[in-house]
Motif scaffolding. Structure first.
Motif, PDB file in Angstrom:
ATOM      1  N   MET A   1       0.825  -1.243  -0.063  1.00  0.00           N
ATOM      2  CA  MET A   1      -0.026  -0.034  -0.005  1.00  0.00           C
ATOM      3  C   MET A   1       0.977   1.160  -0.002  1.00  0.00           C
ATOM      4  N   GLU A   2       0.694   2.134  -0.879  1.00  0.00           N
ATOM      5  CA  GLU A   2       1.235   3.554  -0.959  1.00  0.00           C
ATOM      6  C   GLU A   2       0.326   4.569  -0.385  1.00  0.00           C
ATOM      7  N   PHE A   3       0.669   5.171   0.533  1.00  0.00           N
ATOM      8  CA  PHE A   3      -0.281   6.057   1.122  1.00  0.00           C
ATOM      9  C   PHE A   3       0.102   7.572   0.755  1.00  0.00           C
ATOM     10  N   GLU A   4      -0.651   8.676   0.653  1.00  0.00           N
ATOM     11  CA  GLU A   4      -0.508  10.019   0.801  1.00  0.00           C
ATOM     12  C   GLU A   4       0.381  10.232   1.744  1.00  0.00           C
ATOM     13  N   GLU A   5       1.508  11.274   1.711  1.00  0.00           N
ATOM     14  CA  GLU A   5       2.385  11.276   2.735  1.00  0.00           C
ATOM     15  C   GLU A   5       1.645  11.665   4.033  1.00  0.00           C
ATOM     16  N   ASP A   6       0.827  12.496   3.826  1.00  0.00           N
ATOM     17  CA  ASP A   6       0.261  13.306   5.335  1.00  0.00           C
ATOM     18  C   ASP A   6      -0.947  12.293   5.601  1.00  0.00           C
ATOM     19  N   LYS A   7      -1.254  11.104   5.126  1.00  0.00           N
ATOM     20  CA  LYS A   7      -2.216  10.072   5.635  1.00  0.00           C
ATOM     21  C   LYS A   7      -1.428   8.903   6.297  1.00  0.00           C
ATOM     22  N   VAL A   8      -0.148   8.794   6.426  1.00  0.00           N
ATOM     23  CA  VAL A   8       0.547   7.706   7.095  1.00  0.00           C
ATOM     24  C   VAL A   8       0.338   7.663   8.555  1.00  0.00           C
ATOM     25  N   GLU A   9       0.065   8.801   9.204  1.00  0.00           N
ATOM     26  CA  GLU A   9       0.045   8.694  10.593  1.00  0.00           C
ATOM     27  C   GLU A   9      -1.382   8.126  10.991  1.00  0.00           C
ATOM     28  N   ALA A  10      -2.421   8.277  10.143  1.00  0.00           N
ATOM     29  CA  ALA A  10      -3.922   7.816  10.182  1.00  0.00           C
ATOM     30  C   ALA A  10      -3.945   6.457   9.861  1.00  0.00           C
ATOM     31  N   PHE A  11      -3.160   5.998   9.077  1.00  0.00           N
ATOM     32  CA  PHE A  11      -2.976   4.508   8.517  1.00  0.00           C
ATOM     33  C   PHE A  11      -2.668   4.023   9.747  1.00  0.00           C
ATOM     34  N   LEU A  12      -1.335   4.311  10.299  1.00  0.00           N
ATOM     35  CA  LEU A  12      -0.691   3.389  11.211  1.00  0.00           C
ATOM     36  C   LEU A  12      -1.697   3.581  12.685  1.00  0.00           C
ATOM     37  N   GLU A  13      -2.259   4.808  13.166  1.00  0.00           N
ATOM     38  CA  GLU A  13      -3.269   4.654  14.160  1.00  0.00           C
ATOM     39  C   GLU A  13      -4.491   3.660  13.721  1.00  0.00           C
ATOM     40  N   ASN A  14      -4.975   3.489  12.746  1.00  0.00           N
ATOM     41  CA  ASN A  14      -5.990   2.751  12.486  1.00  0.00           C
ATOM     42  C   ASN A  14      -5.640   1.187  12.450  1.00  0.00           C
ATOM     43  N   PHE A  15      -4.249   0.988  11.924  1.00  0.00           N
ATOM     44  CA  PHE A  15      -3.757  -0.403  11.938  1.00  0.00           C
ATOM     45  C   PHE A  15      -3.594  -0.941  13.261  1.00  0.00           C
ATOM     46  N   ASN A  16      -2.888   0.267  14.277  1.00  0.00           N
ATOM     47  CA  ASN A  16      -2.793  -0.353  15.506  1.00  0.00           C
ATOM     48  C   ASN A  16      -3.952  -0.491  16.315  1.00  0.00           C
ATOM     49  N   ARG A  17      -5.072   0.193  15.786  1.00  0.00           N
ATOM     50  CA  ARG A  17      -6.201   0.000  16.702  1.00  0.00           C
ATOM     51  C   ARG A  17      -6.897  -1.280  16.476  1.00  0.00           C
ATOM     52  N   HIS A  18      -6.847  -1.925  15.381  1.00  0.00           N
ATOM     53  CA  HIS A  18      -7.519  -3.053  14.950  1.00  0.00           C
ATOM     54  C   HIS A  18      -6.332  -4.284  14.557  1.00  0.00           C
ATOM     55  N   LYS A  19      -5.155  -4.315  14.932  1.00  0.00           N
ATOM     56  CA  LYS A  19      -4.073  -5.191  14.584  1.00  0.00           C
ATOM     57  C   LYS A  19      -4.494  -6.564  15.483  1.00  0.00           C
ATOM     58  N   GLU A  20      -4.698  -6.447  16.488  1.00  0.00           N
ATOM     59  CA  GLU A  20      -5.114  -7.638  17.324  1.00  0.00           C
ATOM     60  C   GLU A  20      -6.311  -8.415  17.121  1.00  0.00           C
ATOM     61  N   GLN A  21      -7.428  -7.509  16.361  1.00  0.00           N
ATOM     62  CA  GLN A  21      -8.460  -8.183  16.110  1.00  0.00           C
ATOM     63  C   GLN A  21      -8.105  -9.038  14.798  1.00  0.00           C
ATOM     64  N   ILE A  22      -7.471  -8.390  14.190  1.00  0.00           N
ATOM     65  CA  ILE A  22      -6.951  -8.993  12.719  1.00  0.00           C
ATOM     66  C   ILE A  22      -6.144 -10.354  12.838  1.00  0.00           C
ATOM     67  N   ARG A  23      -5.215 -10.405  13.794  1.00  0.00           N
ATOM     68  CA  ARG A  23      -4.476 -11.419  13.882  1.00  0.00           C
ATOM     69  C   ARG A  23      -5.083 -12.390  14.623  1.00  0.00           C
ATOM     70  N   ASN A  24      -6.170 -12.146  15.478  1.00  0.00           N
ATOM     71  CA  ASN A  24      -6.975 -13.141  16.285  1.00  0.00           C
ATOM     72  C   ASN A  24      -8.360 -13.467  15.326  1.00  0.00           C
ATOM     73  N   PHE A  25      -8.511 -13.308  14.028  1.00  0.00           N
ATOM     74  CA  PHE A  25      -9.351 -13.485  13.432  1.00  0.00           C
ATOM     75  C   PHE A  25      -9.236 -14.808  13.106  1.00  0.00           C
ATOM     76  N   PRO A  26     -10.300 -15.637  13.020  1.00  0.00           N
ATOM     77  CA  PRO A  26     -10.499 -17.126  12.784  1.00  0.00           C
ATOM     78  C   PRO A  26      -9.479 -17.425  11.493  1.00  0.00           C
ATOM     79  N   GLY A  27      -8.492 -18.389  11.457  1.00  0.00           N
ATOM     80  CA  GLY A  27      -7.687 -18.465  10.407  1.00  0.00           C
ATOM     81  C   GLY A  27      -6.343 -17.848  10.031  1.00  0.00           C
ATOM     82  N   CYS A  28      -6.546 -16.558  10.661  1.00  0.00           N
ATOM     83  CA  CYS A  28      -5.192 -15.670  10.764  1.00  0.00           C
ATOM     84  C   CYS A  28      -4.096 -16.438  11.509  1.00  0.00           C
TER      85      CYS A  28
END
Length: 98
Positions: free
Chosen positions: A8-35
């Protein structure tokens, strides 16, 4: 096992928003059945390019995740931040050399 890489290539000024969203959901994604595994990578030279690297039990498990409300909410936000269209690859490991 299926390996999934999404570049994924992000707009330079959107990187922080991506990282915040990823960090908010990473445990749910990792713990999703099959991951079975999840990593986030950042390009060494182009700091607004990120990749997710994940292991899935099988393609059906990945598709269940992609059909889930979790994925739909995370992806609907994430895609508003892109500079370029993302690239996704699915593969299987043939050989590993330690």
């Amino acid at each position: 096992m299926m390996i999934r890489v999404v570049r994924m290539e992000f707009e330079e000024d959107k990187v922080e928003a991506f990282l915040e969203n990823f960090n908010r959901h990473k445990e749910q994604i990792r713990n999703f059945p099959g991951c079975q595994y999840l990593e986030l990578w950042q390009d060494e030279n182009v700091k607004n390019i990120f990749m997710t690297y994940s292991h899935w039990k099988d393609e059906a498990s990945l598709n269940q995740y992609r059909d889930s409300e979790l994925f739909k909410s995370v992806w609907s936000f994430t895609k508003t931040l892109f500079k370029e269209k993302p690239l996704a690859f699915s593969a299987k490991k043939i050989e590993e050399l330690p």
